[in-house]
Design an enzyme around this catalytic site. Structure first.
Site, PDB file in Angstrom:
ATOM      1  N   LYS A  17       0.923  -1.194  -0.146  1.00  0.00           N
ATOM      2  CA  LYS A  17       0.057  -0.038  -0.030  1.00  0.00           C
ATOM      3  C   LYS A  17       0.948   1.213   0.128  1.00  0.00           C
ATOM      4  O   LYS A  17       1.393   1.428   0.887  1.00  0.00           O
ATOM      5  CB  LYS A  17      -0.911   0.042   1.166  1.00  0.00           C
ATOM      6  CG  LYS A  17      -2.244   0.711   1.066  1.00  0.00           C
ATOM      7  CD  LYS A  17      -2.062   2.322   0.831  1.00  0.00           C
ATOM      8  CE  LYS A  17      -1.758   3.043   2.000  1.00  0.00           C
ATOM      9  NZ  LYS A  17      -1.580   4.591   1.755  1.00  0.00           N
ATOM     10  N   GLU A  51       9.597   0.906  10.727  1.00  0.00           N
ATOM     11  CA  GLU A  51      10.838   1.808  10.298  1.00  0.00           C
ATOM     12  C   GLU A  51      10.162   3.374  10.304  1.00  0.00           C
ATOM     13  O   GLU A  51       9.567   3.798   9.491  1.00  0.00           O
ATOM     14  CB  GLU A  51      11.373   1.506   8.817  1.00  0.00           C
ATOM     15  CG  GLU A  51      11.743  -0.066   8.816  1.00  0.00           C
ATOM     16  CD  GLU A  51      13.204   0.045   9.512  1.00  0.00           C
ATOM     17  OE1 GLU A  51      13.645   0.872   9.831  1.00  0.00           O
ATOM     18  OE2 GLU A  51      13.321  -1.212   9.842  1.00  0.00           O
ATOM     19  N   CYS A 108      14.447   9.900   6.189  1.00  0.00           N
ATOM     20  CA  CYS A 108      14.233   9.398   7.718  1.00  0.00           C
ATOM     21  C   CYS A 108      15.490   9.665   8.312  1.00  0.00           C
ATOM     22  O   CYS A 108      15.716   9.932   9.697  1.00  0.00           O
ATOM     23  CB  CYS A 108      13.815   7.937   7.796  1.00  0.00           C
ATOM     24  SG  CYS A 108      14.763   6.956   6.884  1.00  0.00           S
ATOM     25  N   GLU A 159      11.119  15.772  14.327  1.00  0.00           N
ATOM     26  CA  GLU A 159      11.575  15.533  13.238  1.00  0.00           C
ATOM     27  C   GLU A 159      11.141  16.518  12.164  1.00  0.00           C
ATOM     28  O   GLU A 159       9.840  16.900  12.299  1.00  0.00           O
ATOM     29  CB  GLU A 159      11.116  14.392  12.608  1.00  0.00           C
ATOM     30  CG  GLU A 159      11.735  13.917  11.327  1.00  0.00           C
ATOM     31  CD  GLU A 159      10.930  12.363  10.861  1.00  0.00           C
ATOM     32  OE1 GLU A 159       9.700  12.207  11.311  1.00  0.00           O
ATOM     33  OE2 GLU A 159      11.907  11.515  10.349  1.00  0.00           O
TER      34      GLU A 159
HETATM   35  P1  NDP Z   1       2.766   8.240   7.510  1.00  0.00           P
HETATM   36  O1  NDP Z   1       2.850   7.811   8.804  1.00  0.00           O
HETATM   37  O2  NDP Z   1       1.759   9.583   7.415  1.00  0.00           O
HETATM   38  O3  NDP Z   1       2.353   7.305   6.485  1.00  0.00           O
HETATM   39  C1  NDP Z   1       2.933   6.069   6.123  1.00  0.00           C
HETATM   40  C2  NDP Z   1       1.941   5.138   5.476  1.00  0.00           C
HETATM   41  O4  NDP Z   1       1.110   4.581   6.282  1.00  0.00           O
HETATM   42  C3  NDP Z   1       1.152   5.680   4.179  1.00  0.00           C
HETATM   43  O5  NDP Z   1       1.258   4.597   3.292  1.00  0.00           O
HETATM   44  C4  NDP Z   1      -0.318   6.093   4.818  1.00  0.00           C
HETATM   45  O6  NDP Z   1      -1.011   6.142   4.014  1.00  0.00           O
HETATM   46  C5  NDP Z   1      -0.131   4.836   5.709  1.00  0.00           C
HETATM   47  N1  NDP Z   1      -1.168   5.051   6.622  1.00  0.00           N
HETATM   48  C6  NDP Z   1      -1.837   6.004   7.341  1.00  0.00           C
HETATM   49  N2  NDP Z   1      -2.770   5.773   8.390  1.00  0.00           N
HETATM   50  C7  NDP Z   1      -2.598   4.501   8.586  1.00  0.00           C
HETATM   51  C8  NDP Z   1      -3.351   3.528   9.388  1.00  0.00           C
HETATM   52  N3  NDP Z   1      -4.114   3.846  10.266  1.00  0.00           N
HETATM   53  N4  NDP Z   1      -3.125   2.229   9.070  1.00  0.00           N
HETATM   54  C9  NDP Z   1      -2.222   1.819   8.082  1.00  0.00           C
HETATM   55  N5  NDP Z   1      -1.559   2.488   7.344  1.00  0.00           N
HETATM   56  C10 NDP Z   1      -1.940   3.945   7.421  1.00  0.00           C
HETATM   57  O7  NDP Z   1       4.253   8.798   7.053  1.00  0.00           O
HETATM   58  P2  NDP Z   1       4.563   9.513   5.619  1.00  0.00           P
HETATM   59  O8  NDP Z   1       4.132   8.993   4.471  1.00  0.00           O
HETATM   60  O9  NDP Z   1       4.415  10.749   6.100  1.00  0.00           O
HETATM   61  O10 NDP Z   1       6.336   9.242   5.764  1.00  0.00           O
HETATM   62  C11 NDP Z   1       7.064  10.191   6.363  1.00  0.00           C
HETATM   63  C12 NDP Z   1       7.560   9.578   7.712  1.00  0.00           C
HETATM   64  O11 NDP Z   1       8.234   8.222   7.327  1.00  0.00           O
HETATM   65  C13 NDP Z   1       8.749  10.242   8.321  1.00  0.00           C
HETATM   66  O12 NDP Z   1       8.615  10.269   9.717  1.00  0.00           O
HETATM   67  C14 NDP Z   1       9.935   9.294   8.030  1.00  0.00           C
HETATM   68  O13 NDP Z   1      11.009   9.558   8.953  1.00  0.00           O
HETATM   69  C15 NDP Z   1       9.448   8.121   8.248  1.00  0.00           C
HETATM   70  N6  NDP Z   1      10.335   7.056   7.366  1.00  0.00           N
HETATM   71  C16 NDP Z   1      10.983   6.200   7.903  1.00  0.00           C
HETATM   72  C17 NDP Z   1      11.970   5.515   7.213  1.00  0.00           C
HETATM   73  C18 NDP Z   1      12.952   4.547   7.916  1.00  0.00           C
HETATM   74  O14 NDP Z   1      13.327   3.662   7.287  1.00  0.00           O
HETATM   75  N7  NDP Z   1      12.983   4.552   9.222  1.00  0.00           N
HETATM   76  C19 NDP Z   1      12.388   5.611   6.024  1.00  0.00           C
HETATM   77  C20 NDP Z   1      11.512   6.671   5.354  1.00  0.00           C
HETATM   78  C21 NDP Z   1      10.597   7.358   5.835  1.00  0.00           C
HETATM   79  P3  NDP Z   1      -1.252   7.473   3.254  1.00  0.00           P
HETATM   80  O15 NDP Z   1      -0.067   8.086   3.085  1.00  0.00           O
HETATM   81  O16 NDP Z   1      -2.027   7.175   2.125  1.00  0.00           O
HETATM   82  O17 NDP Z   1      -2.334   8.419   4.449  1.00  0.00           O
END
Ligand code: NDP
Length: 523
Positions: A177, A250, A284, A383
């Site tokens: 997803k 992650e 990240c 962050e």
């Molecule tokens: P989000 O947490 O907003 O979203 C991540 C994913 O989860 C998206 O596909 C989102 O869908 C989905 N999602 C949202 N709500 C739910 C739910 N209740 N249940 C299941 N899935 C859900 O993060 P971002 O997309 O804004 O990403 C940025 C973040 O990711 C930053 O904090 C960054 O640090 C972290 N990150 C960490 C990495 C690592 O390796 N540790 C690498 C890269 C990023 P939708 O977007 O469609 O709402």
């Protein structure tokens, strides 16, 4: 089923239209790139069922057969690198070079590594038994089944595709997803996997917002790999626990860099600037805080400011642009809040600090270097996920380590010094999933090394041998080589008690004399 469709109509980024589609706009120009159809709950369940059906045959295939498909995928990807980079830059806003070096090439390399190393990493592992040498024990790694991957928008290709490659090589199916902001690239990825010979359904994609991610967790998958924010990660962890499925998280970071007085300041300034500004700081593991020894802070800061001023920012799909666009408006708003808070609390902005939003919907944040930042400021604690680099000072090594560890996050940390033993001493005191010496970011692209965080930065690891193991259920098999009578079975007796104690005292006794005493002495 989710599919990419090009629809020439306007709707805001990341919103679901009344027709049930998600529109994607180019962050660098505001132009409509395309739309994807949102998956219904029934679509999600169907995609997972299809994946499960394909997985049972895939898991029975020898490693060589899986390897051949993944290596073909890698070849096709390298052939079409230009096309994939072009698309990634349009969909995500990173520059053309970043699409190549931070997305496409790391995926090609990761796929190659998993394809060529999974068999060895997942081979049976013998466990010699020190007390029971007449038995044989080993671990066997079974694929879990269907892996749900929920991925973010900042690396919309490399994160889910790298994880998918490892999961597939371990014999699983995957259903991804993607983020609602960058959904199209994974439709292209699915098509490429199928062209490479991956059985249909083994790499499924479902599209939509968070509710579709939540549906995926409930849809019968056997494991979730979630990459995203801490707040959503907590919800995902709870939802996975309700399904009693394994979950790897992650999450975010607030990664510190420490610059020691003996560091090569030119190299440190260059690598730290790149670590902070690459992908417009939306990484990240971005460098989000720098602690520089007070004796070298002036020259270091001057070098970083000079480099930041030289960076060329603009429409990202060009070879000579260094800093691209911010992927989402939501992220621009966070950066603006952090900047305002820093300004109000007395931080000095040495360069940058401007946010440019065009009427067409393109959005850019200038690479920004700040000083006089303090631990209370949002830009030092939370962050930021934008091209912001706060520089602070320290006096002693202990203070540097304390400041670096003063965070709820612990994803990566960076140490700059010419002295390798000092680097190692400091690295081993930093609470982070990865510590790099004289470098930043790059180990995410070293597929043999584990990736993940401590504290709020996550649970579990992806990449490398550890990541491959995590995509498997480990089963322990214990076989009898020789049959021996044992003393702990029925009927219990004083004699059995004495024999047991004598045996353990002998085996576990201190030194040879202690053991001999235990064996021949009185109990
Ligand atoms: P989000 O947490 O907003 O979203 C991540 C994913 O989860 C998206 O596909 C989102 O869908 C989905 N999602 C949202 N709500 C739910 C739910 N209740 N249940 C299941 N899935 C859900 O993060 P971002 O997309 O804004 O990403 C940025 C973040 O990711 C930053 O904090 C960054 O640090 C972290 N990150 C960490 C990495 C690592 O390796 N540790 C690498 C890269 C990023 P939708 O977007 O469609 O709402």
């Amino acid at each position: 089923m989710a599919e990419a469709i090009a629809v020439p109509q306007t709707s805001a980024q990341g919103t679901v239209t009344p027709e049930g589609t998600l529109s994607v706009r180019e962050p660098g120009s505001g132009k409509l790139l395309g739309e994807v159809r949102v998956s219904s709950p029934a679509d999600v369940r169907h995609t997972v069922q299809q994946a499960r059906a394909a997985q049972s045959e895939w898991a029975r295939k020898p490693f060589a057969a899986r390897r051949a498909v993944l290596l073909r995928f890698k070849e096709l990807l390298l052939e079409r690198a230009g096309e994939f980079c072009d698309h990634l830059t349009r969909e995500n806003g990173k520059t053309r070079n970043e699409s190549l070096f931070m997305e496409v090439l790391p995926v090609a390399d990761a796929v190659h590594w998993y394809a060529t190393h999974a068999e060895k990493a997942l081979a049976d592992e013998r466990i010699p038994l020190h007390l029971f040498p007449h038995k044989k024990s080993y671990l066997r790694f079974y694929p879990r089944g269907v892996i749900g991957i929920i991925s973010p928008w900042n690396y919309p290709f490399s994160i889910p595709t790298g994880d998918a490659a490892a999961a597939l090589m371990a014999g699983n199916a995957v259903v991804v997803k993607p983020s609602e902001f960058t959904p199209i690239i994974l439709e292209k990825t699915r098509a490429l996997f199928e062209e490479a010979g991956l059985p249909r359904g083994l790499f499924g994609v479902v599209q939509g917002k968070g509710d579709v991610g939540a549906e995926l967790i409930r849809s019968g998958v056997n494991m979730i790999v979630f990459t995203g924010s801490v707040a959503t990660g907590r919800r995902v962890n709870v939802a996975a626990a309700e399904q009693m499925i394994h979950c790897v998280l992650e999450l975010g970071g607030k990664d510190p860099a420490i610059v020691l007085p003996d560091a090569d300041l030119d190299a440190a300034a260059k690598k730290i600037s790149w670590g902070a500004f690459a992908n417009s700081g939306q990484t990240c593991a971005s460098v989000e805080r720098v602690y520089v020894h007070e004796s070298v802070v002036k020259p270091f800061t001057e070098k970083v400011v000079a480099l930041a001023r030289k960076l060329r920012q603009g429409e990202p799909n060009q070879y000579d642009v260094d800093v691209g666009a911010m992927t989402t408006q939501m992220q621009v708003d966070i950066v603006r809040r952090h900047l305002e808070d820093a300004r109000q609390r007395g931080a000095k902005i040495l360069t940058g600090g401007e946010i440019q939003l065009t009427p067409d919907g393109a959005r850019f944040v200038q690479p920004t270097v700040l000083t006089d930042t303090t631990p209370e400021m949002a830009i030092v604690r939370e962050e930021t996920f934008g091209p912001m680099l706060p520089i602070m000072t320290y006096r002693t090594e202990e203070e540097a380590v304390r400041l670096a560890n003063d965070s709820t996050y612990g994803l990566s940390a960076y140490v700059f010094t010419r002295d390798r033993s000092k680097a190692e001493r400091i690295a081993n005191q930093l609470a982070a999933g990865t510590v790099m010496h004289n470098d930043t970011l790059y180990t995410h692209a070293a597929p043999e090394t584990p990736w993940g965080g401590v504290k709020s930065s996550g649970l579990g690891r992806v990449h490398g041998k550890h990541g491959l193991h995590d995509f498997c259920e480990v089963r322990h098999v214990n076989l009898e080589r020789l049959s021996f009578p044992a003393f702990w079975y029925y009927p219990y007796s004083k004699r059995a008690w004495s024999i047991g104690l004598r045996v353990y005292r002998t085996v576990l006794g201190r030194g040879i004399t202690g053991r001999l005493k235990a064996l021949f002495g009185k109990q």
